[in-house]
Enzyme design. Structure first.
Site, PDB file in Angstrom:
ATOM      1  N   MET A   1       9.615 -20.013 -36.726  1.00 52.21           N
ATOM      2  CA  MET A   1       8.622 -19.198 -37.388  1.00 52.21           C
ATOM      3  C   MET A   1       7.858 -20.073 -38.379  1.00 52.21           C
ATOM      4  O   MET A   1       8.383 -20.429 -39.427  1.00 52.21           O
ATOM      5  CB  MET A   1       9.324 -18.044 -38.108  1.00 52.21           C
ATOM      6  CG  MET A   1       8.454 -17.357 -39.117  1.00 52.21           C
ATOM      7  SD  MET A   1       9.283 -16.055 -40.031  1.00 52.21           S
ATOM      8  CE  MET A   1      10.231 -16.986 -41.185  1.00 52.21           C
ATOM      9  N   PRO A   2       6.628 -20.425 -38.067  1.00 54.98           N
ATOM     10  CA  PRO A   2       5.826 -21.199 -39.016  1.00 54.98           C
ATOM     11  C   PRO A   2       5.383 -20.332 -40.200  1.00 54.98           C
ATOM     12  O   PRO A   2       5.030 -19.176 -40.041  1.00 54.98           O
ATOM     13  CB  PRO A   2       4.604 -21.621 -38.199  1.00 54.98           C
ATOM     14  CG  PRO A   2       4.978 -21.436 -36.784  1.00 54.98           C
ATOM     15  CD  PRO A   2       5.985 -20.328 -36.763  1.00 54.98           C
ATOM     16  N   TYR A   3       5.420 -20.958 -41.376  1.00 53.46           N
ATOM     17  CA  TYR A   3       4.923 -20.342 -42.599  1.00 53.46           C
ATOM     18  C   TYR A   3       3.987 -21.349 -43.238  1.00 53.46           C
ATOM     19  O   TYR A   3       4.389 -22.473 -43.548  1.00 53.46           O
ATOM     20  CB  TYR A   3       6.078 -20.014 -43.548  1.00 53.46           C
ATOM     21  CG  TYR A   3       5.619 -19.602 -44.922  1.00 53.46           C
ATOM     22  CD1 TYR A   3       5.254 -18.296 -45.192  1.00 53.46           C
ATOM     23  CD2 TYR A   3       5.538 -20.535 -45.947  1.00 53.46           C
ATOM     24  CE1 TYR A   3       4.827 -17.924 -46.463  1.00 53.46           C
ATOM     25  CE2 TYR A   3       5.115 -20.172 -47.213  1.00 53.46           C
ATOM     26  CZ  TYR A   3       4.763 -18.870 -47.459  1.00 53.46           C
ATOM     27  OH  TYR A   3       4.329 -18.506 -48.711  1.00 53.46           O
TER      28      TYR A   3
END
Length: 61
Positions: free
Chosen positions: A1-3
């Site tokens: 999950m990229p943030y």
């Protein structure tokens, strides 16, 4: 999950924010093969009185 956390000096329009979110999401999809549904982008607008560069506040042009 990229943030991804994007900090900018001053304010952006809703349209500008939408383009930034779309662009970052697209790059992560194309380059890192991350699904758009898993990508979070947070935009923080920092008042120019609270950001400095070269020993001066950005509000001091």
């Amino acid at each position: 999950m990229p943030y991804v956390n994007v900090k900018v000096a001053g304010e952006l329009t809703r349209e500008q924010k939408q383009k930034i979110v779309e662009g970052i999401t697209k790059v992560l999809e194309e380059v890192a093969n991350k699904p758009p549904s898993a990508t979070y982008v947070v935009i923080e607008e920092v008042d120019r009185d609270n950001w400095g560069k070269g020993g001066k506040l950005l509000s001091n042009k």
